[in-house]
Design a protein around this motif. Structure first.
Motif, PDB file in Angstrom:
ATOM      1  N   ARG A 111      -5.915 -14.606   0.368  1.00 54.67           N
ATOM      2  CA  ARG A 111      -5.098 -13.397   0.298  1.00 54.67           C
ATOM      3  C   ARG A 111      -4.077 -13.423   1.428  1.00 54.67           C
TER       4      ARG A 111
ATOM      5  N   LEU B 242     -12.678  -7.414  -0.307  1.00 51.75           N
ATOM      6  CA  LEU B 242     -13.504  -7.348  -1.501  1.00 51.75           C
ATOM      7  C   LEU B 242     -14.897  -7.869  -1.181  1.00 51.75           C
TER       8      LEU B 242
ATOM      9  N   PRO C 285       0.811  -1.231   0.000  1.00 54.35           N
ATOM     10  CA  PRO C 285       0.000   0.000   0.000  1.00 54.35           C
ATOM     11  C   PRO C 285       0.836   1.269   0.000  1.00 54.35           C
TER      12      PRO C 285
ATOM     13  N   ARG D 186      -2.189   4.174  -5.676  1.00 47.66           N
ATOM     14  CA  ARG D 186      -1.800   4.038  -4.273  1.00 47.66           C
ATOM     15  C   ARG D 186      -3.044   4.122  -3.395  1.00 47.66           C
ATOM     16  N   GLN D 187      -3.102   3.240  -2.404  1.00 41.84           N
ATOM     17  CA  GLN D 187      -4.280   3.185  -1.535  1.00 41.84           C
ATOM     18  C   GLN D 187      -3.859   2.643  -0.189  1.00 41.84           C
TER      19      GLN D 187
ATOM     20  N   LEU E  61      -5.614  -2.576   1.119  1.00 41.79           N
ATOM     21  CA  LEU E  61      -6.775  -2.935   0.301  1.00 41.79           C
ATOM     22  C   LEU E  61      -7.874  -3.512   1.190  1.00 41.79           C
TER      23      LEU E  61
ATOM     24  N   LEU F 249      -2.487   0.545 -11.029  1.00 39.97           N
ATOM     25  CA  LEU F 249      -2.896   0.298  -9.647  1.00 39.97           C
ATOM     26  C   LEU F 249      -2.541   1.535  -8.835  1.00 39.97           C
TER      27      LEU F 249
ATOM     28  N   LEU G 182     -10.783  -5.029  -8.789  1.00 31.09           N
ATOM     29  CA  LEU G 182     -10.110  -4.277  -7.726  1.00 31.09           C
ATOM     30  C   LEU G 182     -10.567  -2.819  -7.743  1.00 31.09           C
TER      31      LEU G 182
ATOM     32  N   ASN H  55      -9.049  -0.152  -6.784  1.00 35.48           N
ATOM     33  CA  ASN H  55      -7.997   0.834  -7.083  1.00 35.48           C
ATOM     34  C   ASN H  55      -7.270   0.538  -8.389  1.00 35.48           C
TER      35      ASN H  55
END
Length: 471
Positions: A343, A308, A254, A301-302, A305, A299, A277, A279
């Motif tokens: 994940r 989902l 991230p 920047r965030q 994540l 992708l 996704l 982002n």
């Protein structure tokens, strides 16, 4: 033995499948007979090489070689046969150490020696027929009325007819295949990328990375069929690029700068995840005429994540080994009857310039015999890993050593609790220096995969992931 290219059933080439197999069998038989005949013609004259009886010990070797040289100089036909035999024998022998199956197109270096060997065999058959008939006719004439000249003519025309029929069959195959190509009845997608396309894609990725202000590029390669060529041209020479092979997808941490993520297989679960996704923005489809286009996402920047829509948080369990590698499981979901997507977050990664990390995730029944293997598994081979990166793995009952890209068709998981195991190893690179050049080569097999130790002694996947009906 590969599914490339795919020919539609409507093509005449495909409808002649049985005839194609007959032609292939006839071609192989002609080659085998020709090679054996050539071997006999090339090696049998060695019995004529003589050396003086008075010589003994090591002095017999140079004397025999000198006698062999004189015999070859006096027999032009033998020299030609021996040269042709070496041409047909040595190259295939050097391929036997190849890491993969020897494919027919590798043998193009034997042309036109293959065709010459057929001519030599037919010529030898015609020349030697009178001598063979002189031995066989007394036996045959006691039962059949066979005239020597008729027998020789029959043998000659039979040999020529077989060769001509095989050549006619192969020529017909080529014409029908070209006709199928012209009629759009052949699908050449997934055949692979020519070098010039990969080099052009390399330049395009560099330009796009600058225009998108991306700090890194991740290339997803579910199929190992294309991974080696893409690694050597798109990834290995760039320190800010990562290649990911197998049933997984690696995403930057991230805190990292925005990155480009490249999907090479539109039907893969990795491609479907990228499209979902929050982002990830699809910025371009880069055409690759030899295969599928490269689908490129930016992708952004965030913060970490979020879960989902189809994921559920899992109890935090960390697997680690004694070499500085540690993976923490954070979430999972059941995407199909035989597929579980997990994940992970990389807590620690042992970095090396000459070793590629390899992971295998296994789902096992608690009472299962280890020799029978896992119920489902996933493989993951990123070229590099860094702390904070996220890894998505698809643990599937349809796992394949060559990579699984269509895991949705996996057989259902058994209705039983499953424990999770993680194994780790490295694929090493041998390094050598030749003048100003640095030579890298993959070490055979790399290090064996070794089980990593979980913080929970025997972590069992939640029943909702393993035992409910398929979504």
């Amino acid at each position: 033995n590969t599914p490339y290219p795919a020919i539609l059933d409507t093509a005449l080439y495909a409808r002649m499948g049985r005839l194609n197999r007959l032609i292939q069998t006839g071609t192989m038989l002609v080659y085998i007979v020709s090679y054996l005949t050539l071997t006999l013609l090339a090696l049998a004259p060695l019995r004529r090489v003589r050396i003086p009886v008075s010589l003994a010990g090591w002095r017999r070797i140079p004397a025999w070689l000198a006698s062999l040289r004189r015999a070859l100089q006096s027999d032009a036909r033998w020299r030609a046969y021996l040269l042709l035999w070496v041409w047909l024998t040595v190259p295939p022998l050097t391929m036997l150490r190849h890491g993969k199956t020897v494919q027919p197109h590798y043998l193009f270096i034997l042309y036109p020696a293959l065709f010459l060997s057929v001519g030599v065999a037919v010529d030898a058959m015609i020349r030697e027929t009178p001598r063979l008939l002189s031995l066989l006719l007394p036996l045959l004439q006691s039962r059949f009325r066979i005239h020597p000249r008729q027998a020789q003519r029959a043998v000659t025309w039979s040999a020529v007819a077989v060769v001509l029929l095989v050549a006619l069959g192969q020529g017909t195959q080529a014409v029908l295949f070209i006709a199928a190509l012209g009629g759009n009845q052949v699908n050449t997608v997934n055949f692979g990328y020519p070098l010039n396309q990969l080099l052009a894609a390399d330049s395009a990725l560099s330009a796009m990375q600058r225009s998108q202000h991306a700090g890194a590029v991740v290339v997803s390669m579910p199929s190992r069929y294309i991974a080696s060529a893409m690694n050597s041209t798109l990834i290995r020479e760039h320190s800010d690029r990562t290649g990911v092979v197998g049933d997984c997808l690696v995403l930057p941490a991230p805190s990292a700068d925005p990155a480009l993520v490249v999907s090479t297989r539109a039907a893969s679960p990795q491609a479907r995840l990228l499209a979902a996704l929050p982002n990830a923005n699809r910025v371009r489809d880069y055409a690759m005429p030899g295969d599928e286009p490269l689908v490129i996402y930016r992708l952004n920047r965030q913060a970490p994540l979020p879960l989902l829509s189809d994921e559920r948080a899992l109890s935090a369990v960390t697997w680690q080994d004694g070499h500085g590698n540690a993976l923490r499981l954070v979430a999972g979901t059941r995407t199909a009857a035989g597929v579980i997507r997990l994940r992970w977050v990389v807590q620690h990664a042992a970095e090396s310039a000459t070793e590629t990390p390899q992971f295998e995730i296994q789902a096992l029944a608690p009472t299962m015999n280890a020799a029978r293997g896992p119920m489902a598994r996933a493989s993951c081979q990123p070229t590099t890993l860094h702390a904070g990166e996220a890894i998505f793995t698809w643990v599937t009952t349809a796992w394949s050593a060559t990579g699984t890209s269509l895991t949705a068709v996996a057989p259902p998981l058994p209705g039983t609790p499953l424990t999770l195991a993680v194994l780790h190893g490295t694929l090493s690179l041998w390094q050598g220096t030749v003048g100003p050049l640095r030579v890298l080569a993959a070490a055979p097999g790399g290090d064996p995969l070794v089980p990593m130790t979980p913080s929970d002694a025997k972590y069992q996947l939640p029943n909702a992931l393993t035992m409910h009906a398929a979504p």
